[in-house]
Design an enzyme around this catalytic site. Structure first.
Site, mmCIF file in Angstrom:
data_model
loop_
_atom_site.group_PDB
_atom_site.id
_atom_site.type_symbol
_atom_site.label_atom_id
_atom_site.label_comp_id
_atom_site.label_asym_id
_atom_site.label_seq_id
_atom_site.Cartn_x
_atom_site.Cartn_y
_atom_site.Cartn_z
ATOM 1 C CG HIS A 158 0.032 -5.450 -2.273
ATOM 2 N ND1 HIS A 158 0.635 -6.216 -1.305
ATOM 3 C CD2 HIS A 158 -1.203 -5.208 -1.817
ATOM 4 C CE1 HIS A 158 -0.210 -6.405 -0.293
ATOM 5 N NE2 HIS A 158 -1.336 -5.814 -0.577
ATOM 6 C CB CYS A 203 -4.125 -3.278 -0.811
ATOM 7 S SG CYS A 203 -4.382 -4.442 0.559
ATOM 8 N NE ARG A 228 3.260 -5.503 3.972
ATOM 9 C CZ ARG A 228 3.183 -6.823 3.810
ATOM 10 N NH1 ARG A 228 4.255 -7.559 3.975
ATOM 11 N NH2 ARG A 228 2.035 -7.401 3.485
ATOM 12 C CG ASP A 239 -0.052 -4.475 3.048
ATOM 13 O OD1 ASP A 239 0.856 -3.856 3.638
ATOM 14 O OD2 ASP A 239 -0.049 -5.708 2.903
ATOM 15 C CB CYS A 256 -2.598 -8.934 -1.619
ATOM 16 S SG CYS A 256 -4.030 -8.096 -0.907
HETATM 17 CO CO CO Z 1 -3.168 -6.285 0.220
#
Ligand code: CO
Length: 202
Positions: free
Chosen positions: A98, A42, A46, A44, A101
């Site tokens: 994750h 992803c 993080r 993301d 998400c």
């Molecule tokens: Co995500």
């Protein structure tokens, strides 16, 4: 120091540290890359691929998009898979989702989020495929967690069904596809044990 200068400063310190610890590292790496892993994860911020598995530059070939989706007609993702499988000959493709998400969360909401709704449609389809299992989960947080897991499992299947991966298997190339999930709260990865599904049975 403004924010962007800080990035250049960080970069110089990082490059100096590596050059001191491993003289010739960048020169060597500039000549070729030979990663064993393709990471599909992803976007993301993080969930950064190399940091999570603590691997240096050169070890992981990476494709990231919102909610780690592998779409059969996405030339961007397909090109990454082709290069990784045909040219780099990676031994492992890791689809890493994750919990928590944002893409999965947005796909579960009824409201519109603009253009991205078309991308999230793929996640809504997964909800539809597994509607009886998901609707039976009463706790909304647990239902969302399960959809994050099912999304990884479906994307593993999509990777396995690409022409590149199925042709590699037909040719006897050593290649395994894995489905993993990462928890933001503790920084730990979990293997969803769908690797066996990826052995060409789908
Ligand atoms: Co995500």
């Amino acid at each position: 120091m403004d924010a962007l200068n800080l990035l250049f400063e960080n970069n110089r310190e990082w490059a100096e540290k590596i050059a001191q610890e491993q003289p010739g590292f960048f020169e060597q790496l500039s000549k070729q890359q030979n990663p064993e892993y393709l990471w599909i994860g992803c976007s993301d911020s993080r969930v950064p691929a190399n940091e999570i598995v603590n691997l240096p530059p050169g070890e992981v070939f990476v494709h990231r998009n919102i909610a780690n989706v592998v779409v059969h007609t996405d030339l961007n993702c397909l090109s990454v898979i082709q290069y990784a499988v045909d040219v780099l000959k990676v031994k492992h493709i890791i689809v890493c989702g994750h919990y928590g998400c944002g893409g999965v969360t947005a796909a579960m909401e009824p409201d519109s989020h603009g253009l991205i709704d078309n991308w999230l449609r793929h996640i809504r389809d997964i909800y539809r495929f597994h509607i009886s299992e998901l609707d039976a989960i009463e706790d909304p947080a647990k239902r969302k967690d399960r959809l994050c897991e099912l999304n990884v499992i479906e994307q593993v299947a999509n990777v396995c069904n690409t022409t590149m991966v199925s042709n590699a298997w037909k040719a006897g190339q050593e290649l395994t596809v894995h489905g993993w999930i990462y928890r933001l709260e503790d920084g730990l990865l979990q293997d969803l044990d769908v690797t066996s599904i990826a052995s060409g049975k789908l």
